[in-house]
Motif scaffolding. Sequence first.
Motif, mmCIF file in Angstrom:
data_model
loop_
_atom_site.group_PDB
_atom_site.id
_atom_site.type_symbol
_atom_site.label_atom_id
_atom_site.label_comp_id
_atom_site.label_asym_id
_atom_site.label_seq_id
_atom_site.Cartn_x
_atom_site.Cartn_y
_atom_site.Cartn_z
ATOM 1 N N ILE A 125 10.937 -5.019 9.143
ATOM 2 C CA ILE A 125 9.132 -4.607 8.863
ATOM 3 C C ILE A 125 8.304 -4.381 10.106
ATOM 4 O O ILE A 125 7.248 -4.229 10.178
ATOM 5 C CB ILE A 125 9.079 -4.081 7.244
ATOM 6 N N ASP B 267 7.746 5.907 17.950
ATOM 7 C CA ASP B 267 7.424 7.302 18.346
ATOM 8 C C ASP B 267 7.918 7.516 19.952
ATOM 9 O O ASP B 267 8.573 6.459 19.978
ATOM 10 C CB ASP B 267 5.946 8.174 17.948
ATOM 11 N N VAL C 10 4.591 11.805 21.134
ATOM 12 C CA VAL C 10 3.990 11.777 19.615
ATOM 13 C C VAL C 10 2.483 11.104 19.402
ATOM 14 O O VAL C 10 1.367 11.410 18.826
ATOM 15 C CB VAL C 10 5.117 11.528 18.571
ATOM 16 N N LEU D 10 -1.297 11.626 11.461
ATOM 17 C CA LEU D 10 0.575 11.707 11.539
ATOM 18 C C LEU D 10 0.574 10.727 10.107
ATOM 19 O O LEU D 10 0.811 9.599 10.123
ATOM 20 C CB LEU D 10 1.435 11.654 12.573
ATOM 21 N N THR D 11 -0.425 10.676 8.745
ATOM 22 C CA THR D 11 -0.172 10.090 8.141
ATOM 23 C C THR D 11 0.890 9.628 7.576
ATOM 24 O O THR D 11 1.314 10.103 6.218
ATOM 25 C CB THR D 11 -1.957 9.899 7.101
ATOM 26 N N GLY D 12 1.527 8.979 8.172
ATOM 27 C CA GLY D 12 3.614 9.190 6.685
ATOM 28 C C GLY D 12 3.375 7.311 6.190
ATOM 29 O O GLY D 12 2.384 6.626 6.496
ATOM 30 N N TRP D 13 4.242 6.941 5.567
ATOM 31 C CA TRP D 13 4.057 6.211 5.074
ATOM 32 C C TRP D 13 4.122 4.798 5.592
ATOM 33 O O TRP D 13 3.567 3.796 4.662
ATOM 34 C CB TRP D 13 5.125 5.943 3.446
ATOM 35 N N HIS E 266 1.123 4.017 6.354
ATOM 36 C CA HIS E 266 0.102 2.809 4.593
ATOM 37 C C HIS E 266 -0.359 2.130 4.462
ATOM 38 O O HIS E 266 0.179 0.810 5.211
ATOM 39 C CB HIS E 266 0.350 3.654 3.480
ATOM 40 N N ALA F 58 3.970 6.897 11.454
ATOM 41 C CA ALA F 58 4.393 6.994 11.394
ATOM 42 C C ALA F 58 5.216 7.604 10.267
ATOM 43 O O ALA F 58 5.462 6.566 8.622
ATOM 44 C CB ALA F 58 4.638 8.953 12.240
ATOM 45 N N GLY F 59 6.504 7.501 10.337
ATOM 46 C CA GLY F 59 7.482 8.023 9.737
ATOM 47 C C GLY F 59 8.657 6.496 9.989
ATOM 48 O O GLY F 59 8.368 5.673 11.078
ATOM 49 N N THR F 60 9.143 6.109 9.397
ATOM 50 C CA THR F 60 10.461 4.955 9.451
ATOM 51 C C THR F 60 11.083 4.672 10.992
ATOM 52 O O THR F 60 11.125 5.462 11.629
ATOM 53 C CB THR F 60 11.594 4.605 8.493
ATOM 54 N N PRO F 61 10.453 3.761 11.665
ATOM 55 C CA PRO F 61 10.572 3.315 12.761
ATOM 56 C C PRO F 61 12.672 3.004 13.417
ATOM 57 O O PRO F 61 12.671 2.737 12.512
ATOM 58 C CB PRO F 61 9.955 2.296 13.824
ATOM 59 N N SER F 62 12.713 3.800 14.410
ATOM 60 C CA SER F 62 14.537 3.323 14.153
ATOM 61 C C SER F 62 13.733 1.570 14.959
ATOM 62 O O SER F 62 13.805 2.000 16.439
ATOM 63 C CB SER F 62 14.710 4.306 16.203
ATOM 64 N N ILE F 63 15.216 1.178 14.470
ATOM 65 C CA ILE F 63 15.069 -0.145 14.648
ATOM 66 C C ILE F 63 15.995 -0.647 15.700
ATOM 67 O O ILE F 63 15.863 -1.461 16.543
ATOM 68 C CB ILE F 63 15.846 -1.248 13.203
#
Lengths: 406, 406
Positions: free
Chosen positions: B69, B94, B98, B245-248, B251, B272-277
């Motif tokens: 995280i 991203d 982006v 790009l207000t993804g979770w 927050h 924005a979204g879940t990043p690629s680990i």
Amino acid sequence: MSLAEAQRLDAADPLRARRAHFRLPEGITYLDGNSLGALPDGAPAHISGVVEREWGEGLVRSWNDAGWIDMPRRVGTKIAPLIGAEAGEVIACDSVSVNLFKLIWAALCMRPERKTVLSEPGNFPTDIYMLNGLAGRGLAVPRLAAADMLEQALDSDVALLLLPHVHYQTGAMHDLARLTRAAHDAGALVLWDLSHSAGAVPVDLASCEADFAVGCGYKYLNGGPGAPGFAYVAQRHLKALEQPLTGWMGHSDPFSFRDDYEAAPGIEKLLAGTPSILALAALEHGAELIADIGVAALVAKSRALSEFTRQAAARIIPELPCISPADPAARGSQLSWRHDSAFALSQALIARGVIGDFRTPDVLRFGFAPAYNSFADCWHALEQLRAVLDSGEWQREEFNRRGRVT
Amino acid sequence: MSLAEAQRLDAADPLRARRAHFRLPEGITYLDGNSLGALPDGAPAHISGVVEREWGEGLVRSWNDAGWIDMPRRVGTKIAPLIGAEAGEVIACDSVSVNLFKLIWAALCMRPERKTVLSEPGNFPTDIYMLNGLAGRGLAVPRLAAADMLEQALDSDVALLLLPHVHYQTGAMHDLARLTRAAHDAGALVLWDLSHSAGAVPVDLASCEADFAVGCGYKYLNGGPGAPGFAYVAQRHLKALEQPLTGWMGHSDPFSFRDDYEAAPGIEKLLAGTPSILALAALEHGAELIADIGVAALVAKSRALSEFTRQAAARIIPELPCISPADPAARGSQLSWRHDSAFALSQALIARGVIGDFRTPDVLRFGFAPAYNSFADCWHALEQLRAVLDSGEWQREEFNRRGRVT
């Protein structure tokens, strides 16, 4: 109902041999494949090959020689049959959130006289979060209506109906065909978030005439943590579609390096920047395993697992109210129960080797990954939950400490 | 100048031991690290560990237990010293494209009475492509001015000056401090694209008082094909910054799953979204190797390599005009030459094991990765280019066939 019955169902399961295609750690019962899918057994070697051969030896030549440049479309094409789409309608790239933004924007461009985007409160929030920036600049007007009020809320202001297909908490599944028709009748477009659907429940975007969809690569598609998402655009909309993240990979001729942007004619117009090849390689491997099983077998297994678990839970943990629909055709591949100390229960279960999921404030969730979960997994998880409840061990301080991700 | 001199320089190179930290294929001279950085020797084992231990065994628990995280900020903090930034001002996530979109939008929000975004024609086009969607909805007005006309074009309509720091073709490097000052004097903000800078040339965002920057993870940072990009926001702008790009994951409390979006207070608001680990893990490993060398040593080596090559090229391939600045302080870590058949030359060189890059329509480019390139690499590449020119072998049909990526 008994462990013996679960074992009988496993022995008769046509997918029983598929479990060996995944690495499930010794001593762990994993019912959280709807948060992060398990590691496919072949993924480490596949990823190593991409790292050592394609990157290490091929170097920059691999964009052509290893087909890296075609991966977003190629992976999308492998996902397509799982959602009732054709090759050329699906592309794997970016995250679910970023793909939502592109398609919300695209829909608003296609309905210039309307600004309202209708969605549902309390569902996975990234969908409505993505409206935040657009609303701030006056480009969109969000409207939220409870699931049973959505059809009434579809008036002539609504440009787009934006909904997660399966509710991340309750598992309640929208009627994709009916709501798509209702939106179209109101002159609106529809964008479905298939994050909790693809690879586990029936989705037929073509026969429902859905306009747009996005979905997640790291749940039932087993693409690894933070795997790229996917985006679907119905063939009939591809030509006119305009999305705002017009990066060089979405250009009709990226290597012309022209100053003027001309969108690619096909689904590649949804690409923005350079996609992660390592992330796509893991997703390609995972999605192939699932697509190879086929939707019908996945859906049958998913429903059998969740229905067995629902009935067993009613006997083993009768005091926990199940908040998921009783009808298997009305729910996704999951079941959820309420308990005031759901977080501590889920931690105590993990200590016993049973990994489910907690969702704030009071939901304990088990997800059923049809490719690798067994009926015995489900039985064992319920028995352990019974033991956790009976022992009161969940009240220990160690099970009540929150991590960053909880 | 001679091979012996190149070897003497290599023997005296303080970074000579670093080359062993990268896998450079037998028989290949690699001068394209500014397109795709080479594979760090430790990366395969590092990535395998993330795949097999963290994903395979840790499963969803690794979001907390393996610190997934925190990776976007952690990787950003490792990149920060390479660009003159502090921890908490840089985040890895991203793509460059982006991240450009987020920060162009943010700048326009901070200058509500202005709409013009000033950039340069003919530079790497994703920067100006990202204005396309915003211009279509009337949110931005693009303006292009040649490099030497930029300061004159900075009038009171300009909200943002958006520039790649180092030109991808010529290697010409903008004066970051002077142009930032000029933009500020005109009341505009500045967004620098450091894709061809980070890890190779001096960048001091703090002392220049730059506002925003983005950069690439797969060039000099060796993060692997399509590695996540990074984004920089000066501390003084973080609080007010709004990105669309207000993804979770951006927050303030992602796991509260609230319907209302509240941006994280710090640099995480750019997520924005879940990043690629997997992608972040590869980038973390590559960026660590580079940051460990330190900017001063990287810059000294880069300038020595490119200056040696420029002088040697003037003798070995005198008929090819060099289009890069002669002053090492005015160029990035690369040199380019014009030739009508630059594409065929670059293909013929690859057949001889020398990988440089072709850039349309007529540019042959050598990039110098200070962490692993040697003076002997540069000498050898020029000698092979001489042989390709003398033999006329580049005229063969096989060297004139274009791939998808050319």
